[in-house]
Design a protein around this motif. Structure first.
Motif, PDB file in Angstrom:
ATOM      1  N   ASP A 172      33.070  41.087  33.107  1.00  0.00           N
ATOM      2  CA  ASP A 172      34.246  41.067  33.982  1.00  0.00           C
ATOM      3  C   ASP A 172      34.493  39.693  34.600  1.00  0.00           C
ATOM      4  O   ASP A 172      35.309  39.561  35.504  1.00  0.00           O
ATOM      5  CB  ASP A 172      34.099  42.109  35.087  1.00  0.00           C
ATOM      6  CG  ASP A 172      32.943  41.796  36.031  1.00  0.00           C
ATOM      7  OD1 ASP A 172      32.044  41.027  35.642  1.00  0.00           O
ATOM      8  OD2 ASP A 172      32.935  42.322  37.162  1.00  0.00           O
ATOM      9  N   ARG A 178      38.021  38.304  35.197  1.00  0.00           N
ATOM     10  CA  ARG A 178      38.806  38.854  36.295  1.00  0.00           C
ATOM     11  C   ARG A 178      38.683  37.990  37.540  1.00  0.00           C
ATOM     12  O   ARG A 178      39.594  37.938  38.366  1.00  0.00           O
ATOM     13  CB  ARG A 178      38.349  40.273  36.601  1.00  0.00           C
ATOM     14  CG  ARG A 178      38.624  41.275  35.480  1.00  0.00           C
ATOM     15  CD  ARG A 178      37.962  42.592  35.769  1.00  0.00           C
ATOM     16  NE  ARG A 178      38.367  43.125  37.081  1.00  0.00           N
ATOM     17  CZ  ARG A 178      37.729  44.105  37.707  1.00  0.00           C
ATOM     18  NH1 ARG A 178      36.650  44.656  37.153  1.00  0.00           N
ATOM     19  NH2 ARG A 178      38.156  44.535  38.875  1.00  0.00           N
ATOM     20  N   TYR A 179      37.533  37.304  37.700  1.00  0.00           N
ATOM     21  CA  TYR A 179      37.295  36.469  38.873  1.00  0.00           C
ATOM     22  C   TYR A 179      37.541  34.988  38.586  1.00  0.00           C
ATOM     23  O   TYR A 179      38.027  34.258  39.450  1.00  0.00           O
ATOM     24  CB  TYR A 179      35.862  36.661  39.370  1.00  0.00           C
ATOM     25  CG  TYR A 179      35.620  38.045  39.904  1.00  0.00           C
ATOM     26  CD1 TYR A 179      35.791  38.331  41.252  1.00  0.00           C
ATOM     27  CD2 TYR A 179      35.239  39.088  39.061  1.00  0.00           C
ATOM     28  CE1 TYR A 179      35.585  39.605  41.751  1.00  0.00           C
ATOM     29  CE2 TYR A 179      35.026  40.372  39.548  1.00  0.00           C
ATOM     30  CZ  TYR A 179      35.203  40.620  40.896  1.00  0.00           C
ATOM     31  OH  TYR A 179      35.010  41.893  41.381  1.00  0.00           O
ATOM     32  N   GLY A 212      39.465  33.864  36.004  1.00  0.00           N
ATOM     33  CA  GLY A 212      40.825  33.685  35.522  1.00  0.00           C
ATOM     34  C   GLY A 212      40.898  32.750  34.339  1.00  0.00           C
ATOM     35  O   GLY A 212      39.951  32.610  33.553  1.00  0.00           O
ATOM     36  N   ASP A 264      42.276  36.579  37.817  1.00  0.00           N
ATOM     37  CA  ASP A 264      43.404  37.308  37.238  1.00  0.00           C
ATOM     38  C   ASP A 264      44.216  38.007  38.319  1.00  0.00           C
ATOM     39  O   ASP A 264      45.400  38.279  38.134  1.00  0.00           O
ATOM     40  CB  ASP A 264      42.902  38.329  36.213  1.00  0.00           C
ATOM     41  CG  ASP A 264      42.517  37.654  34.901  1.00  0.00           C
ATOM     42  OD1 ASP A 264      42.838  36.453  34.737  1.00  0.00           O
ATOM     43  OD2 ASP A 264      41.884  38.312  34.050  1.00  0.00           O
ATOM     44  N   ASP A 265      43.591  38.319  39.439  1.00  0.00           N
ATOM     45  CA  ASP A 265      44.300  38.815  40.615  1.00  0.00           C
ATOM     46  C   ASP A 265      44.228  37.743  41.689  1.00  0.00           C
ATOM     47  O   ASP A 265      43.190  37.109  41.888  1.00  0.00           O
ATOM     48  CB  ASP A 265      43.667  40.110  41.142  1.00  0.00           C
ATOM     49  CG  ASP A 265      43.809  41.249  40.144  1.00  0.00           C
ATOM     50  OD1 ASP A 265      44.846  41.292  39.451  1.00  0.00           O
ATOM     51  OD2 ASP A 265      42.884  42.072  40.056  1.00  0.00           O
ATOM     52  N   PHE A 266      45.324  37.540  42.436  1.00  0.00           N
ATOM     53  CA  PHE A 266      45.400  36.447  43.396  1.00  0.00           C
ATOM     54  C   PHE A 266      44.309  36.542  44.466  1.00  0.00           C
ATOM     55  O   PHE A 266      43.796  35.539  44.937  1.00  0.00           O
ATOM     56  CB  PHE A 266      46.781  36.430  44.066  1.00  0.00           C
ATOM     57  CG  PHE A 266      46.940  35.330  45.072  1.00  0.00           C
ATOM     58  CD1 PHE A 266      47.130  34.017  44.667  1.00  0.00           C
ATOM     59  CD2 PHE A 266      46.870  35.607  46.435  1.00  0.00           C
ATOM     60  CE1 PHE A 266      47.269  32.997  45.589  1.00  0.00           C
ATOM     61  CE2 PHE A 266      47.006  34.593  47.371  1.00  0.00           C
ATOM     62  CZ  PHE A 266      47.210  33.282  46.939  1.00  0.00           C
ATOM     63  N   ASP A 267      43.932  37.778  44.861  1.00  0.00           N
ATOM     64  CA  ASP A 267      42.951  37.926  45.933  1.00  0.00           C
ATOM     65  C   ASP A 267      41.527  37.615  45.480  1.00  0.00           C
ATOM     66  O   ASP A 267      40.575  37.736  46.257  1.00  0.00           O
ATOM     67  CB  ASP A 267      43.013  39.328  46.548  1.00  0.00           C
ATOM     68  CG  ASP A 267      42.717  40.428  45.539  1.00  0.00           C
ATOM     69  OD1 ASP A 267      42.519  40.113  44.341  1.00  0.00           O
ATOM     70  OD2 ASP A 267      42.678  41.609  45.949  1.00  0.00           O
ATOM     71  N   ARG A 268      41.343  37.182  44.222  1.00  0.00           N
ATOM     72  CA  ARG A 268      40.025  36.755  43.744  1.00  0.00           C
ATOM     73  C   ARG A 268      39.948  35.234  43.572  1.00  0.00           C
ATOM     74  O   ARG A 268      39.032  34.716  42.961  1.00  0.00           O
ATOM     75  CB  ARG A 268      39.690  37.447  42.426  1.00  0.00           C
ATOM     76  CG  ARG A 268      39.528  38.969  42.564  1.00  0.00           C
ATOM     77  CD  ARG A 268      38.898  39.559  41.323  1.00  0.00           C
ATOM     78  NE  ARG A 268      38.675  40.990  41.497  1.00  0.00           N
ATOM     79  CZ  ARG A 268      39.408  41.931  40.920  1.00  0.00           C
ATOM     80  NH1 ARG A 268      40.426  41.593  40.162  1.00  0.00           N
ATOM     81  NH2 ARG A 268      39.129  43.210  41.115  1.00  0.00           N
ATOM     82  N   ASN A 327      31.325  37.118  41.529  1.00  0.00           N
ATOM     83  CA  ASN A 327      32.124  38.248  42.020  1.00  0.00           C
ATOM     84  C   ASN A 327      31.889  38.528  43.503  1.00  0.00           C
ATOM     85  O   ASN A 327      32.190  39.620  43.991  1.00  0.00           O
ATOM     86  CB  ASN A 327      31.836  39.498  41.199  1.00  0.00           C
ATOM     87  CG  ASN A 327      30.347  39.861  41.195  1.00  0.00           C
ATOM     88  OD1 ASN A 327      29.527  39.143  41.779  1.00  0.00           O
ATOM     89  ND2 ASN A 327      30.014  40.961  40.541  1.00  0.00           N
TER      90      ASN A 327
END
Length: 234
Positions: free
Chosen positions: A147, A150-151, A153, A177-181, A220
């Motif tokens: 994963d 996901r962190y 990007g 991949d998500d802004f909050d990460r 993560n």
């Protein structure tokens, strides 16, 4: 020089953080190969190590280290403007391996191919603003940390503003991949050669980090840290 080269420390665990970095041109400009294959002189090997060192724990262990060898082509002044080059575009393209050199559950590693354009506004001996973004895709197996994308990007961004003889502020962010990460690192550096009688060629540095993935091991996990220290180049 390649990436910034520094040592900083604070009060919260892990206290100390340092980064060593260099790049090496693999083909001499005056060689026979260079005269026949001009772009061969643009081939570089680079290496960066970033380590977190926890002075608060017994025996002061290293929390984690990240080792990043790279093989890349570097092209300077692909585009430029004005008689004094007030604007120019540089480019790096290549492949990088990153790992923390550990085994078992703490093993982290990845391979990526990247493209890194760099925009530079201003003259080398005056105020300058730079904007560099590395974009990449992952190559090979990510089974150690499936994963991580996901962190981590697929892109980062580094911006700097300052002068070679004065203060420089640098901001670095890597986007999950998500802004909050995402994460954000701010570095403020001041050249000690401004104190003329010392003869020092290094810099004072203050660093603030917030967000995910300050170390590869804890990619993560979120953290915040203030540290101060020195840099050999920025």
């Amino acid at each position: 020089p390649h990436e910034p080269f520094y040592f900083v420390a604070g009060t919260e665990s892990p206290n100390a953080k340092f980064q060593l970095s260099f790049k090496y041109q693999l083909v001499d400009d005056r060689s026979g190969l260079a005269s026949h294959v001009g772009c061969a002189t643009n081939l570089f090997f680079a290496f960066t190590q970033t380590s977190l060192w926890d002075w608060n724990k017994e025996s002061a262990p290293f929390e984690d280290s990240s080792y990043k060898p790279e093989l890349m082509f570097q092209f300077n002044r692909l585009a430029h403007a004005g008689t004094n080059d007030w604007f120019r575009l540089d480019l790096q393209a290549g492949a990088m391996h990153e790992s923390n050199g550990r085994d078992g559950a703490n093993s982290r590693s990845l391979n990526l191919a990247f493209l890194r354009p760099k925009l530079i506004f201003g003259h080398d001996d005056d105020w300058q603003f730079t904007l560099a973004s590395r974009v990449w895709f992952y190559v090979g197996d990510l089974s150690d940390n499936p994963d991580i994308a996901r962190y981590r990007g697929h892109a980062d961004l580094r911006a700097t503003i300052g002068t070679p003889w004065g203060v420089e502020l640098a901001a670095f962010s890597r986007f999950g991949d998500d802004f909050d990460r995402a994460n954000l690192q701010l570095d403020l550096t001041i050249p000690l050669r401004r104190i003329r009688w010392t003869g020092f060629t290094w810099y004072l540095q203050a660093q603030y980090f917030t967000g995910y993935g300050e170390s590869l091991l804890h990619y993560n996990e979120r953290s915040d840290a203030w540290r101060i220290g020195f840099a050999l180049y920025r």
